[in-house]
Motif scaffolding. Structure first.
Motif, short mmCIF file in Angstrom:
data_model
loop_
_atom_site.label_atom_id
_atom_site.label_comp_id
_atom_site.label_asym_id
_atom_site.label_seq_id
_atom_site.Cartn_x
_atom_site.Cartn_y
_atom_site.Cartn_z
N ARG A 81 0.60 -1.24 0.16
CA ARG A 81 0.03 -0.17 0.00
C ARG A 81 0.95 1.49 0.02
NH1 ARG A 81 -1.29 1.10 5.68
NH2 ARG A 81 -0.33 -0.35 7.00
N GLY A 105 -2.29 4.03 2.85
CA GLY A 105 -3.42 3.56 2.90
C GLY A 105 -4.02 3.40 1.78
N ARG A 106 -5.50 3.82 1.60
CA ARG A 106 -6.42 3.43 0.41
C ARG A 106 -5.70 4.19 -0.99
NH1 ARG A 106 -11.04 0.74 1.02
NH2 ARG A 106 -11.74 0.60 3.35
N LEU A 157 -3.05 1.96 -2.06
CA LEU A 157 -3.46 0.89 -2.87
C LEU A 157 -4.17 1.26 -4.10
CD1 LEU A 157 -5.75 -0.83 0.12
CD2 LEU A 157 -3.96 -1.84 -1.29
N ALA A 158 -4.71 2.50 -4.30
CA ALA A 158 -4.97 2.94 -5.73
C ALA A 158 -3.95 3.18 -6.65
CB ALA A 158 -5.71 4.38 -5.45
N MET A 167 -8.85 -2.81 -1.33
CA MET A 167 -9.45 -1.52 -1.40
C MET A 167 -10.88 -1.67 -0.70
SD MET A 167 -9.04 1.58 -2.28
CE MET A 167 -7.97 1.65 -3.57
N VAL A 223 -3.76 -4.53 6.77
CA VAL A 223 -3.97 -2.68 7.07
C VAL A 223 -4.52 -2.95 8.61
CG1 VAL A 223 -5.55 -1.14 6.25
CG2 VAL A 223 -4.74 -2.61 4.74
#
Length: 343
Positions: free
Chosen positions: A130, A134-135, A138-139, A212, A219
């Motif tokens: 990641r 965080g997200r 991941l994106a 995600m 996480v």
């Protein structure tokens, strides 16, 4: 038919935009193939046990970690995965800042304590999954996977030779100028790594996509800074009665008043786990989630992505593919810069 020039432009700009991400993903992926052994090799003082015998209790491990960081709550305790391995405790403060403590399994004493970068193998894992973001991370990981698929498709389409010219199309002529040789090496290596790139990108996208949507096993969520209420040793003993003799991946204290114990489930896949949740106050098993009922796609896809499902041979293939992608991510921008300088 798509024009060759357009294929080249898409391939080039996809690579330039995602080169750093792909370099990070491939480089960290290569290191993670033998993560446990690498951690012990790189940091023997902090990641290998010093005691010859003895078995520290879980409560002793937890107390040791909390003593190093008062005000932090224990989020996870990773269990030793080899004969020389150690406990690795992850702690969080109320704002979500993390600290780690490695604990000797025999004496229960702290071997190393610090932030993420004090534990290189753990840092590599978090960067790979990641990007420490965080997200958003991941994106970006998913973006690098999509870029890799686009480059594999456009690169192969641009290169695809006419009948009878396959051997010549892969030739690297070392008599030519260095920049031409470098371009030919990039081309030939790209063709050789195309299948590996598609495989890694596709499986990686599936895992990242699931993480995600759900927190996943990597996480951190939250940890209370309050002392653990209840007998964690008794709770662990209760969990062991559900899966006697099974090795433990880790235990987690994410839910107040409960201990989650994750047992390895190799009959399902090399990364699959059974979860047993124990009520700390009552020392009673509250819930059992076998790997087959977990509904987690990553348990199936992650060992394919890492090559573990195919044994040591699979790990070596993944390692070679990752090293090939590292080389491509480095040589691609260099080839482009040399062509720009020539123009």
């Amino acid at each position: 038919m798509v024009p060759k020039r357009l294929l080249l432009q898409v391939h080039r700009w996809s690579g330039l935009v995602a080169a750093l991400l792909i370099l990070l993903q491939a480089g960290t992926g290569a290191l993670l193939v033998f993560r446990t052994s690498l951690a012990e090799l790189v940091d023997p003082a902090g990641m290998t046990r010093r005691s010859a015998a003895g078995e520290a209790s879980l409560s002793q491990v937890v107390d040791t970690a909390r003593a190093r960081y008062p005000g932090y709550g224990v989020e996870k305790v990773g269990f030793p995965q080899t004969a020389q391995g150690v406990y690795l405790v992850h702690l969080l403060d109320p704002r979500g800042a993390g600290r780690y403590v490695s604990v000797d399994p025999g004496t229960g004493q702290a071997l190393r304590a610090g932030g993420l970068w004090a534990f290189p193998a753990e840092a590599v894992l978090q960067v790979h999954y990641r990007l420490l973001a965080g997200r958003v991370g991941l994106a970006l990981v998913m973006l690098s996977g999509l870029s890799l698929l686009v480059m594999a498709a456009t690169g192969l389409s641009y290169w695809w030779p006419k009948r009878g010219r396959l051997k010549k199309s892969l030739l690297v002529d070392t008599r030519l100028p260095g920049k031409v040789v470098l371009r030919q090496i990039h081309r030939t290596l790209g063709v050789a790594c195309a299948a590996s790139a598609v495989f890694s990108a596709t499986t990686g996208l599936v895992v990242a996509g699931e993480f995600m949507l759900t927190p996943g096993p990597l996480v951190p969520l939250a940890a209370s800074a309050e002392p653990v209420r209840g007998d964690v040793d008794g709770a662990l003993a209760q969990a062991r009665t559900v899966y006697p003799g099974r090795a433990i991946r880790d235990v987690r204290l994410r839910q107040a008043g409960a201990l989650d114990v994750f047992f390895w489930a190799p009959e399902a896949s090399p990364h699959a786990v059974h979860r047993v949740r124990v009520d700390l106050a009552a020392e009673r098993v509250r819930d059992v989630t076998p790997a087959a009922r977990a509904g987690a796609l990553w348990m199936t896809i992650l060992p394919i992505h890492s090559g573990d499902i195919f044994g040591r041979a699979g790990s070596l293939v993944i390692l070679l593919g990752a090293l090939g992608l590292v080389t491509l991510a480095a040589t691609g921008p260099i080839v482009w810069l040399l062509s720009r300088r020539r123009q």
